[in-house]
Structure formats: C-alpha cells, structure tokens
Design a protein around this motif. Structure first.
Motif, PDB file in Angstrom:
ATOM      1  N   SER A  30      22.454  72.636  24.572  1.00 44.39           N
ATOM      2  CA  SER A  30      21.424  73.134  23.908  1.00 44.39           C
ATOM      3  C   SER A  30      20.048  72.620  24.452  1.00 44.39           C
ATOM      4  O   SER A  30      20.077  71.508  24.885  1.00 44.39           O
ATOM      5  N   ALA A  31      19.039  73.398  24.384  1.00 47.65           N
ATOM      6  CA  ALA A  31      17.650  72.799  24.556  1.00 47.65           C
ATOM      7  C   ALA A  31      17.588  71.341  23.715  1.00 47.65           C
ATOM      8  O   ALA A  31      16.865  70.435  24.492  1.00 47.65           O
ATOM      9  N   GLU A  32      17.546  71.432  22.501  1.00 45.33           N
ATOM     10  CA  GLU A  32      17.376  70.307  21.771  1.00 45.33           C
ATOM     11  C   GLU A  32      18.072  69.229  22.479  1.00 45.33           C
ATOM     12  O   GLU A  32      17.609  67.903  22.451  1.00 45.33           O
ATOM     13  N   ALA A  33      19.644  69.236  22.724  1.00 47.79           N
ATOM     14  CA  ALA A  33      20.219  68.282  22.929  1.00 47.79           C
ATOM     15  C   ALA A  33      19.736  67.731  24.378  1.00 47.79           C
ATOM     16  O   ALA A  33      19.802  66.353  24.402  1.00 47.79           O
ATOM     17  N   VAL A  34      19.429  68.523  25.268  1.00 45.36           N
ATOM     18  CA  VAL A  34      19.009  68.036  26.561  1.00 45.36           C
ATOM     19  C   VAL A  34      17.499  66.964  26.222  1.00 45.36           C
ATOM     20  O   VAL A  34      17.428  65.871  26.836  1.00 45.36           O
ATOM     21  N   VAL A  35      16.823  67.592  25.415  1.00 45.82           N
ATOM     22  CA  VAL A  35      15.683  66.887  25.209  1.00 45.82           C
ATOM     23  C   VAL A  35      15.861  65.719  24.415  1.00 45.82           C
ATOM     24  O   VAL A  35      15.119  64.433  24.772  1.00 45.82           O
TER      25      VAL A  35
ATOM     26  N   ALA B 167       4.642  74.692  32.047  1.00 44.60           N
ATOM     27  CA  ALA B 167       5.588  75.227  31.286  1.00 44.60           C
ATOM     28  C   ALA B 167       6.904  75.789  31.835  1.00 44.60           C
ATOM     29  O   ALA B 167       8.062  75.462  31.226  1.00 44.60           O
ATOM     30  N   THR B 168       6.744  76.405  32.996  1.00 46.06           N
ATOM     31  CA  THR B 168       8.015  77.009  33.466  1.00 46.06           C
ATOM     32  C   THR B 168       8.612  76.003  34.083  1.00 46.06           C
ATOM     33  O   THR B 168      10.037  75.967  34.347  1.00 46.06           O
ATOM     34  N   ALA B 169       8.242  74.999  34.760  1.00 50.69           N
ATOM     35  CA  ALA B 169       8.855  73.936  35.406  1.00 50.69           C
ATOM     36  C   ALA B 169       9.458  72.894  34.202  1.00 50.69           C
ATOM     37  O   ALA B 169      10.722  72.713  34.486  1.00 50.69           O
ATOM     38  N   ALA B 170       8.943  72.831  33.102  1.00 52.37           N
ATOM     39  CA  ALA B 170       9.566  72.328  32.050  1.00 52.37           C
ATOM     40  C   ALA B 170      10.677  73.054  31.537  1.00 52.37           C
ATOM     41  O   ALA B 170      11.715  72.544  31.309  1.00 52.37           O
ATOM     42  N   ASP B 171      10.983  74.238  31.290  1.00 52.18           N
ATOM     43  CA  ASP B 171      11.988  74.913  31.133  1.00 52.18           C
ATOM     44  C   ASP B 171      13.179  74.935  32.014  1.00 52.18           C
ATOM     45  O   ASP B 171      14.250  74.875  31.791  1.00 52.18           O
ATOM     46  N   LEU B 172      12.738  75.083  33.458  1.00 50.91           N
ATOM     47  CA  LEU B 172      13.798  74.678  34.375  1.00 50.91           C
ATOM     48  C   LEU B 172      14.305  73.456  34.299  1.00 50.91           C
ATOM     49  O   LEU B 172      15.579  73.067  34.314  1.00 50.91           O
ATOM     50  N   GLY B 173      13.767  72.334  33.954  1.00 50.91           N
ATOM     51  CA  GLY B 173      14.183  70.982  33.815  1.00 50.91           C
ATOM     52  C   GLY B 173      15.050  70.777  32.800  1.00 50.91           C
ATOM     53  O   GLY B 173      15.771  69.976  32.714  1.00 50.91           O
ATOM     54  N   ILE B 174      14.822  71.873  31.672  1.00 51.78           N
ATOM     55  CA  ILE B 174      15.682  71.670  30.650  1.00 51.78           C
ATOM     56  C   ILE B 174      17.110  72.609  31.078  1.00 51.78           C
ATOM     57  O   ILE B 174      18.268  71.915  30.675  1.00 51.78           O
ATOM     58  N   ARG B 175      17.062  73.605  31.726  1.00 51.28           N
ATOM     59  CA  ARG B 175      18.026  74.321  31.952  1.00 51.28           C
ATOM     60  C   ARG B 175      18.910  73.845  32.845  1.00 51.28           C
ATOM     61  O   ARG B 175      19.996  73.922  33.025  1.00 51.28           O
ATOM     62  N   VAL B 176      18.442  72.985  34.043  1.00 47.96           N
ATOM     63  CA  VAL B 176      19.441  72.258  34.797  1.00 47.96           C
ATOM     64  C   VAL B 176      20.209  71.302  34.336  1.00 47.96           C
ATOM     65  O   VAL B 176      21.234  70.846  34.818  1.00 47.96           O
ATOM     66  N   ARG B 177      19.673  70.739  33.154  1.00 44.58           N
ATOM     67  CA  ARG B 177      20.404  69.805  32.500  1.00 44.58           C
ATOM     68  C   ARG B 177      21.471  70.165  31.517  1.00 44.58           C
ATOM     69  O   ARG B 177      22.006  69.551  30.822  1.00 44.58           O
ATOM     70  N   GLY B 178      21.493  71.530  31.196  1.00 42.58           N
ATOM     71  CA  GLY B 178      22.327  71.988  30.282  1.00 42.58           C
ATOM     72  C   GLY B 178      23.205  73.145  30.974  1.00 42.58           C
ATOM     73  O   GLY B 178      23.587  73.155  31.910  1.00 42.58           O
ATOM     74  N   ARG B 179      24.334  73.460  29.864  1.00 43.70           N
ATOM     75  CA  ARG B 179      25.286  74.598  30.226  1.00 43.70           C
ATOM     76  C   ARG B 179      24.939  75.861  29.736  1.00 43.70           C
ATOM     77  O   ARG B 179      24.840  76.094  28.302  1.00 43.70           O
ATOM     78  N   ASP B 180      24.423  76.737  30.659  1.00 41.40           N
ATOM     79  CA  ASP B 180      24.442  78.233  30.198  1.00 41.40           C
ATOM     80  C   ASP B 180      23.166  78.149  29.067  1.00 41.40           C
ATOM     81  O   ASP B 180      23.146  79.093  28.405  1.00 41.40           O
ATOM     82  N   ILE B 181      22.094  77.247  29.379  1.00 40.10           N
ATOM     83  CA  ILE B 181      20.827  77.506  28.549  1.00 40.10           C
ATOM     84  C   ILE B 181      20.037  78.612  28.916  1.00 40.10           C
ATOM     85  O   ILE B 181      19.498  78.415  30.146  1.00 40.10           O
ATOM     86  N   THR B 182      19.779  79.392  28.049  1.00 36.25           N
ATOM     87  CA  THR B 182      18.786  80.646  28.522  1.00 36.25           C
ATOM     88  C   THR B 182      17.476  80.489  28.384  1.00 36.25           C
ATOM     89  O   THR B 182      17.168  79.525  27.501  1.00 36.25           O
ATOM     90  N   ALA B 183      16.467  81.129  29.008  1.00 34.89           N
ATOM     91  CA  ALA B 183      15.006  81.024  28.807  1.00 34.89           C
ATOM     92  C   ALA B 183      14.998  81.365  27.297  1.00 34.89           C
ATOM     93  O   ALA B 183      14.085  80.509  26.680  1.00 34.89           O
ATOM     94  N   GLN B 184      15.469  82.363  26.787  1.00 37.65           N
ATOM     95  CA  GLN B 184      15.408  82.405  25.328  1.00 37.65           C
ATOM     96  C   GLN B 184      15.765  81.582  24.358  1.00 37.65           C
ATOM     97  O   GLN B 184      15.051  81.345  23.311  1.00 37.65           O
ATOM     98  N   ALA B 185      16.764  80.967  24.415  1.00 37.28           N
ATOM     99  CA  ALA B 185      17.132  79.604  23.839  1.00 37.28           C
ATOM    100  C   ALA B 185      16.272  78.515  23.834  1.00 37.28           C
ATOM    101  O   ALA B 185      16.186  78.092  22.749  1.00 37.28           O
ATOM    102  N   ILE B 186      15.455  78.513  24.888  1.00 37.09           N
ATOM    103  CA  ILE B 186      14.540  77.416  25.028  1.00 37.09           C
ATOM    104  C   ILE B 186      13.416  77.946  23.962  1.00 37.09           C
ATOM    105  O   ILE B 186      12.779  77.038  23.357  1.00 37.09           O
ATOM    106  N   ARG B 187      13.027  79.098  24.282  1.00 33.53           N
ATOM    107  CA  ARG B 187      11.935  79.516  23.130  1.00 33.53           C
ATOM    108  C   ARG B 187      12.394  79.420  21.800  1.00 33.53           C
ATOM    109  O   ARG B 187      11.390  79.207  20.984  1.00 33.53           O
ATOM    110  N   THR B 188      13.485  79.780  21.579  1.00 36.15           N
ATOM    111  CA  THR B 188      14.071  79.785  20.002  1.00 36.15           C
ATOM    112  C   THR B 188      13.913  77.985  19.703  1.00 36.15           C
ATOM    113  O   THR B 188      13.530  77.995  18.549  1.00 36.15           O
TER     114      THR B 188
END
Length: 242
Positions: free
Chosen positions: A25-30, A41-62
């Motif tokens: 999850s995004a929370e677990a990554v952070v 902000a876009t690069a931050a989202d990518l930084g979260i997604r690359v460290r996760g398993r199937d974390i979507t952009a919407q999951a990060i917004r959530t």
C-alpha cells in the motif's frame, strides 16, 4: 567495509527498490522509507508506485485524501516531502525552527517582517477555516489584501511560513492542482507529540537509517537539513541510548 556496489544494493533494498521487497500500500511504502521527495507531486506518486505491488494512482489519492494516512508538506531541508501523517507534527516541531531561522534573510529581502508574517498567518488560518481547501492562487489572492504583490516569491514564502508554523498542510487535489487545508482539521491532533526534544532528534536519525543505511552522519545531515553538530548529537544518542 562495503564496496560501492554492495552499498548501492543494500540501500536499494532498504528503499524497496531491489529484490522482492515491495510494499502492498501507499501508506506502507511511506512508512518504510519515511519520506518521499515530493517537490513534484507526479514524481512522488511514481516514487511510491515503484516501491509497491500494484499500487494505483487512485490508491495513492485515497491514502492522501480519504485515509489521510500520508501527508505532503514542507519538512526535511524545508522542501516538500510526503511522510506518514502521524509523524507530521513531531517532525515539524523538530525541523521548522531551523528552517525558519535559515529563511530569515530571505524574509528580510522580500520585506516580510515579523508583523506581516503574523498577520499573514492569521489571514491564512481564517480564510482556510471559512473557505478551504484553497489553491495557492486562491490563497495568494487573499494575501493581496495585506498589500502583498501576487507576483514574485512573497506569497509562496508566506504560505510555506504558515505550513512551518503548523497552520496548514497540503490537502486534496482539485482538478490535478494542490490545495491547502488547516492541519488541525485535516489531521486531528492526538493531544501530544510522539517524540520531543532529543528523543525526536534520535527518532529522526533512526528512521533515516532504517531507510538509507549504510550511511554516515554527514549523509543524515544533508538529508535532514540539520547541522553537522545536531547530526552528530543524534548519532551519539543512537550509539548510547539512555
């Protein structure tokens, strides 16, 4: 001793960027890396997604906006980072006095004296309470009532000052644009800081090492924006806990 390649591998693993280490999850990554650079902000989202398993952009917004488990604001070195929300206050309390002191010369250059900064803080608090969330452009428009020019760096520095004094943080996106909200409304306080004083300093160093080790105190100072003296103090406390 570690050679350069083994250092790189160890740090990549700590950052969930190597091997099978990925978070769900995004929370677990952070939480794992503690702070994601978020100037973009876009690069931050990518930084979260690359460290996760199937974390979507919407999951990060959530995570940012519904769960409010992560928050974007000015922390290390006075730059934008995303950190776990329940760490927001103690990190701010530890770092913001140093950031504000380091910015004092810039405030003087922009004509933002103590009285004007306090009036701007009051105005920002009042208008976010009445009309928030607000974009930077909308806050800037309110600041013009204090005689602040909408052009140049003054509005940015006043908005960041309100963040560093614990008034605001980043809130929900609106049409892809960042907005600001009152910190205490967005992330209700638990009533006490998780760590204070030297305990907070040591905890920041502990979090840094968990995500970046092997590292030296100079690395910690560069990352945090703390002086070498304070970084050394943190290192000593980790080596010799009370």
């Amino acid at each position: 001793m570690h050679d350069h390649e083994s250092l790189r591998r160890l740090r990549a693993h700590a950052q969930a960027l190597a091997g099978t280490a990925r978070e769900a999850s995004a929370e677990a990554v952070v939480r794992r890396v503690f702070a994601i650079q978020a100037q973009d902000a876009t690069a931050a989202d990518l930084g979260i997604r690359v460290r996760g398993r199937d974390i979507t952009a919407q999951a990060i917004r959530t995570a940012y906006e519904d769960e409010r488990s992560i928050v974007r604001n000015w922390y290390m070195r006075g730059t934008l980072h995303t950190i776990p929300s329940d760490d927001a206050r103690w990190v701010l309390r530890l770092l913001s006095p140093r950031i504000l002191a380091a910015t004092s010369r810039r405030y003087q250059q922009l004509g933002l004296n103590d009285d004007l900064r306090q009036r701007a803080d009051h105005l920002i608090r009042r208008d976010l309470a009445a009309h928030g969330p607000l974009t930077r452009a909308e806050l800037t428009e309110y600041l013009t009532t204090l005689g602040i020019s909408p052009d140049g760096q003054a509005p940015f520095h006043l908005i960041r000052h309100a963040a560093l004094t614990g008034i605001l943080c980043h809130g929900p996106q609106r049409a892809g644009e960042a907005t600001y909200v009152l910190l205490d409304d967005w992330l209700p306080s638990t009533g006490r800081f998780r760590w204070e004083g030297d305990d907070a300093l040591a905890e920041l160093a502990r979090r840094y090492l968990a995500a970046h080790a092997p590292a030296a105190l100079e690395d910690f100072a560069a990352w945090s924006g703390l002086s070498i003296t304070w970084a050394r103090r943190a290192w000593r406390m980790l080596a010799n806990p009370a």
